[in-house]
Enzyme design. Structure first.
Site, PDB file in Angstrom:
ATOM      1  N   HIS A   1       3.569   1.565  -3.818  1.00 11.64           N
ATOM      2  CA  HIS A   1       3.729   2.960  -4.225  1.00 11.64           C
ATOM      3  C   HIS A   1       2.369   3.606  -4.437  1.00 11.64           C
ATOM      4  O   HIS A   1       1.410   2.958  -4.829  1.00 11.64           O
ATOM      5  CB  HIS A   1       4.554   3.081  -5.515  1.00 11.64           C
TER       6      HIS A   1
ATOM      7  N   HIS B   1       0.463   6.696  -6.512  1.00 12.38           N
ATOM      8  CA  HIS B   1       0.548   7.665  -7.601  1.00 12.38           C
ATOM      9  C   HIS B   1      -0.162   8.939  -7.138  1.00 12.38           C
ATOM     10  O   HIS B   1      -1.284   8.865  -6.640  1.00 12.38           O
ATOM     11  CB  HIS B   1      -0.217   7.180  -8.840  1.00 12.38           C
TER      12      HIS B   1
END
Ligand code: 5GP
Ligand code: ZN
Length: 141
Positions: free
Chosen positions: A100, A102
């Site tokens: 992932h 941010h």
């Protein structure tokens, strides 16, 4: 889908999220513990552990979507800049083992900071280090 993975469950709709974008490849949603206003996550829908685990084609698809998502996030919170941060591995602060990014909007005086204890690059060590990394890159190519 990995059974015990929270982001796989979010991607599958089994756990709710505040979604901001979705397509065939990625899902983007607000981080549950925002460190700054607008803190947003971008994940591939398929489970990849991290950057070292994802096929180049999938990574390029994910990467292509990042500028559009970052632009949208910073425009809404009216921030002039942002980090696109990828914690890659447990020791590098990756707490959820599903790749992932941010998106962290930044503005002057926002009180958020990444510790950056810069050292000094010494020529002999640097020459050796650069040569070793260059050799490793050549081998991996
Ligand atoms: P990491 O430390 O792995 O780079 O970041 C994981 C991020 O996922 C953290 O910022 C954390 O707040 C966020 N997170 C963990 N669980 C959930 C969840 O169930 N929902 C949402 N929206 N974010 C989560
Ligand atoms: Zn997963």
């Amino acid at each position: 889908m990995k059974e015990d993975c929270i982001f796989c469950k979010i991607a599958a709709g089994e756990i709710p999220c505040f979604k901001v974008y979705e397509d065939d490849l990625v899902l983007s949603f607000l981080d549950i513990g925002p460190v700054v206003a607008g803190h947003t996550l971008v994940i591939p829908k398929r489970h990849y552990r991290n950057l070292l685990d994802v096929p180049a084609e999938a990574l390029s698809g994910i990467s292509r979507r990042l500028p559009m998502l970052a632009r949208a996030v910073i425009s809404v919170v009216q921030a002039p800049a942002c980090h696109l941060l990828l914690n890659n591995g447990v020791e590098a602060m990756q707490s959820v083992q599903h790749l992932h990014y941010h998106i962290l909007p930044r503005r002057q005086g926002d009180g958020f900071g990444v510790p950056w204890p810069a050292g000094r690059l010494e020529a002999t060590t640097a020459r050796q280090m650069a040569a070793e990394i260059a050799a490793a890159v050549a081998k991996a190519h």
